[in-house]
Scaffold this active site. Structure first.
Site, short mmCIF file in Angstrom:
data_model
loop_
_atom_site.label_atom_id
_atom_site.label_comp_id
_atom_site.label_asym_id
_atom_site.label_seq_id
_atom_site.Cartn_x
_atom_site.Cartn_y
_atom_site.Cartn_z
N TYR A 107 0.86 -1.19 0.00
CA TYR A 107 0.00 0.00 0.00
C TYR A 107 0.89 1.23 0.00
CZ TYR A 107 -3.14 3.67 1.48
OH TYR A 107 -3.85 4.84 1.54
N GLU A 117 -3.44 7.62 -4.09
CA GLU A 117 -3.42 6.33 -3.40
C GLU A 117 -3.14 5.21 -4.39
OE1 GLU A 117 -7.10 4.55 -1.82
OE2 GLU A 117 -6.13 4.67 0.13
#
Ligand code: ADP
Ligand code: MG
Length: 388
Positions: free
Chosen positions: A109, A197
């Protein structure tokens, strides 16, 4: 402004970041042509909606053949995709990204967002990337690293190295991560993003580090200096009332509650939502008709509130400064004539021409609940919504 994954990947690619080869398709014929051109062993068909969690909701599918790409595309286009970010009503899929399938060794992530309380950009990363990141944040926050960036200095290579090591990367692969994170930060600054993101950023079996998903949000207030990015705006993704409101110069944001609010001034609109919540109610919207609204704008605002099926009561809270209370009364009366108000209506009027406004409303024959002040009116509207 949110943009789609395929647009975000295009933007990253323009800024020198390698992304998987792929193109957006609006029909299965087009998807088949794209897949033929890709000449990949396997493909991925990805629904393009402004919401995450597509993988779990059935919006990301692997295809082994070009025919599969066509079949999966025609299944996906036109479907209502429900994910934890779309709400129970889901989102209509109008287009898909056809992409080469990557051979994933590991998923990470990586996110960048503005941290308002720290007044900095924060870069977050986790070795536990992929579709379960919300669980990681909740159950094992120690698996997430946060690096704060002083924007006058910028993101420094040592911070990126710290992140790379935290992700368990070493040697050349760690260097690749440092370069990728620095480039992403460049995009964040250059495009005035409020969010970038990448989940997942993957390490492929052949040791490439690439963004496999990309979610970008661009600050609306900076769009005037990014004419090229404005083209990424997708009206299909917006609440039709919010879009209509912006055409009328009204600030409207739909919320989940059942009390419709019509207010003038953003500050008063915020405190109206606060006082509704204080009394145990939930606002159905934020709506600011502005300081100098016309009767037409007030009528329009009313229509939008009443078109929301969740609205069980309406609270008009106006402080007439530049805006006159009789203007509001005119708007309310004309909206009532045009669309009919079938839910309880609580009105608190104060300020310029308040007597004229109140008289107009009382003579209108409308069933209006009033109160001595904002607090009392808020209590009444919450009660009305609960009982209606
Ligand atoms: P979402 O976050 O909306 O669920 P993603 O783009 O992150 O959508 O895709 C979900 C999962 O699907 C990824 O974590 C990855 O495992 C897999 N996936 C997505 N794109 C590809 C691709 N091009 N090749 C292989 N697997 C993919
Ligand atoms: Mg993702």
């Amino acid at each position: 402004m949110n943009i789609h994954e395929y647009q975000a990947k295009e933007l990253l690619s323009k800024n020198g970041i390698n992304v998987p080869a792929g193109k957006v398709a609006f029909s299965s014929d087009q998807a088949i042509r794209i897949a033929n051109d890709l000449q990949s062993e396997k493909f991925v068909v990805k629904a393009q909606i402004h919401a995450g969690g597509r993988g779990k909701g059935g919006g990301v599918k692997i295809a082994s053949t070009v025919e599969d790409v066509g079949r999966l595309t025609s299944d996906m286009i036109g479907m209502k995709l429900i994910t934890h970010q779309t709400g129970p009503e889901g989102k209509l899929v109008g287009k898909v990204l056809i992409e080469e399938a990557s051979q994933i060794e590991k998923e990470f992530y990586l996110g960048m967002v503005i941290d308002r309380s720290e007044e900095k950009i924060v870069v977050m990363a986790s070795p536990e990337g992929g579709v379960e990141i919300e669980e990681v944040a909740k159950n094992s926050p120690d698996k997430i690293i946060k690096e704060y960036v002083d924007i006058s200095v910028g993101l420094l290579p040592f911070q990126c190295r710290k992140i790379a090591y935290f992700l368990g990367l070493k040697g050349k692969t760690a260097n690749k991560a440092v370069n990728l994170i620095l480039k992403l930060y460049e995009v964040f600054i250059k495009s005035d993003c409020s969010l970038v993101e990448i989940n997942p950023m993957i390490l492929t079996k052949s040791d490439y580090l690439i963004p496999l998903d990309a979610k970008l949000n661009i600050d609306d207030n900076a769009l005037y200096r990014h004419k090229d990015l404005s083209e990424y705006h997708d009206p299909d993704e917006e609440d039709s009332n919010e879009l209509e409101a912006s055409k009328w110069g009204i600030s409207y944001v739909k919320l989940d509650g059942n009390i419709g609010c019509l207010v003038n001034g953003a500050g008063l609109a915020m405190s109206t939502m606060d006082i509704i919540k204080y009394h145990g109610g939930e606002p159905a919207n934020f709506l600011d008709v502005g300081g100098g609204a016309t009767p037409q704008q007030v009528t329009q605002a009313f229509k939008m509130i009443l078109s929301d099926k969740n609205v069980k009561a309406v609270f008009v809270n106006i402080f007439g400064g530049i805006m006159k209370c009789d203007t509001v009364a005119t708007g309310i009366i004309s909206a009532a004539k045009e669309v009919g108000i079938e839910v309880p209506l609580v009105v608190r009027l104060e300020g310029t021409n308040v007597e004229i406004g109140r008289e107009m409303l009382s003579k209108s024959g409308l069933n209006i609940i009033t109160g001595s002040d904002m607090k009392e009116c808020a209590a009444k509207v919450v009660e009305s919504a609960q009982n209606s």
